[in-house]
Design an enzyme around this catalytic site. Structure first.
Site, PDB file in Angstrom:
ATOM      1  N   GLY A   1     -33.840  17.200  -3.924  1.00 43.69           N
ATOM      2  CA  GLY A   1     -32.898  18.079  -4.599  1.00 43.69           C
ATOM      3  C   GLY A   1     -32.876  17.909  -6.098  1.00 43.69           C
TER       4      GLY A   1
ATOM      5  N   GLU B   1     -38.764  15.820   1.467  1.00 42.34           N
ATOM      6  CA  GLU B   1     -37.787  16.029   2.527  1.00 42.34           C
ATOM      7  C   GLU B   1     -38.349  15.906   3.943  1.00 42.34           C
ATOM      8  OE1 GLU B   1     -35.862  18.166  -0.996  1.00 42.34           O
ATOM      9  OE2 GLU B   1     -37.877  17.710  -0.283  1.00 42.34           O
TER      10      GLU B   1
ATOM     11  N   GLU C   1     -35.561  20.060  -7.252  1.00 43.67           N
ATOM     12  CA  GLU C   1     -35.145  21.451  -7.048  1.00 43.67           C
ATOM     13  C   GLU C   1     -34.186  21.912  -8.142  1.00 43.67           C
ATOM     14  OE1 GLU C   1     -35.381  22.287  -2.326  1.00 43.67           O
ATOM     15  OE2 GLU C   1     -34.100  20.611  -2.917  1.00 43.67           O
TER      16      GLU C   1
ATOM     17  N   ALA D   1     -30.522  14.550  -2.651  1.00 48.24           N
ATOM     18  CA  ALA D   1     -29.278  14.505  -1.888  1.00 48.24           C
ATOM     19  C   ALA D   1     -28.843  13.060  -1.651  1.00 48.24           C
ATOM     20  CB  ALA D   1     -29.459  15.212  -0.547  1.00 48.24           C
TER      21      ALA D   1
END
Length: 275
Positions: free
Chosen positions: A126, A149, A129, A81
């Site tokens: 992310g 995270e 992910e 992110a």
């Protein structure tokens, strides 16, 4: 979630979604390239919208048999992110941004055709992910993966808490998420976090080659097999076999099945109708 994303045609059928995502076609393989090099592909709100819009278009394209997710940055797949953007958000803005971000990850995860991630350099948070959302991960020896995270006060929110244990098991996933540690390519391969480990700089080439081998097969069969794999995962055996049977019935009377059997008996390469 792709509303508001500009789509522009480029040379050779290349299509750009917004500023940060490019889709290229390689026959029946589509390459979704993350293209925000100045930020090492950090996923901003605009980039998330573009990923979701590209996935919406790919999901609806019956000529696409396999999708490969790649990066244009030399040292990163995606660093996760965009925390600089997040730092400027009010609580209300963060709430509004959440479904936009989520649509990017579910867009990749829910593509109906097989997907391959080509990973080099950093694939963190992310970014990892997005790779985990693919069916197969090809990584080169520069890859560094992880879900850090909790080190910035949040949790993996792009599917990591659900996808990582499906690859590594519950205890290993807990250890990796709770420690926020990064893994280099060799350990990631050993733990099953990536599926193929290739020479430095060869992740994209090898991923596209793998996708081409997949795409030589029936598009109807590929989508049905993926559906059975996804829907059957985690079910008890009897329920899983029922999912498989439903997927079998969806292809058993298809044009692809008729062509595949005919081509086998006639000792020729099949020409899939894709229906």
């Amino acid at each position: 979630m792709g509303v508001g994303v500009d789509v522009a045609e480029g040379p050779g059928g290349e299509r750009r979604y917004g500023e940060f995502v490019v889709v290229r076609r390689h026959a029946y393989v589509a390459e979704l390239a993350l293209d925000r090099p100045k930020a090492m592909n950090a996923v901003s709100t605009d980039m998330a919208r573009s990923i979701a819009a590209a996935c919406d278009a790919l999901a609806a394209d019956r000529d696409v048999r396999v999708v490969v997710v790649t990066s244009t940055h030399e040292r990163a797949f995606c660093v996760g992110a965009d925390l600089k953007e997040r730092n400027s958000f009010s609580d209300a803005e963060l709430v509004r941004q959440r479904p936009v971000a989520r649509a990017a990850y579910t867009g990749v995860l829910e593509l109906p055709m097989p997907t391959v991630a080509a990973v080099h350099g950093f694939a963190l948070g992310g970014g990892f992910e997005l790779a985990l959302s693919c069916d197969v991960i090809v990584a080169d020896r520069t890859a560094v993966v992880g879900l850090p995270e909790v080190s910035v006060g949040v949790i993996p929110g792009g599917g990591g808490t659900q996808l990582l244990p499906r690859r590594a098991g519950a205890a290993r996933a807990a250890e990796l998420i709770f420690t926020a540690r990064r893994l280099e390519a060799a350990e990631a391969r050993e733990l099953g976090l990536v599926d193929e480990l290739v020479a430095e700089g060869q992740d994209r080439t090898e991923a596209l080659a793998l996708a081409a081998r997949m795409a030589a097969n029936s598009p109807v069969g590929l989508r049905a097999a993926k559906r059975a794999l996804r829907l059957g995962h985690g079910l008890d055996l009897r329920a899983g076999l029922d999912v498989e049977d439903a997927a079998w019935r969806s292809v058993a009377f298809s044009g692809d099945r008729a062509e595949g059997v005919a081509a086998f008996n006639e000792k020729r390469k099949p020409e899939w109708p894709g229906e």
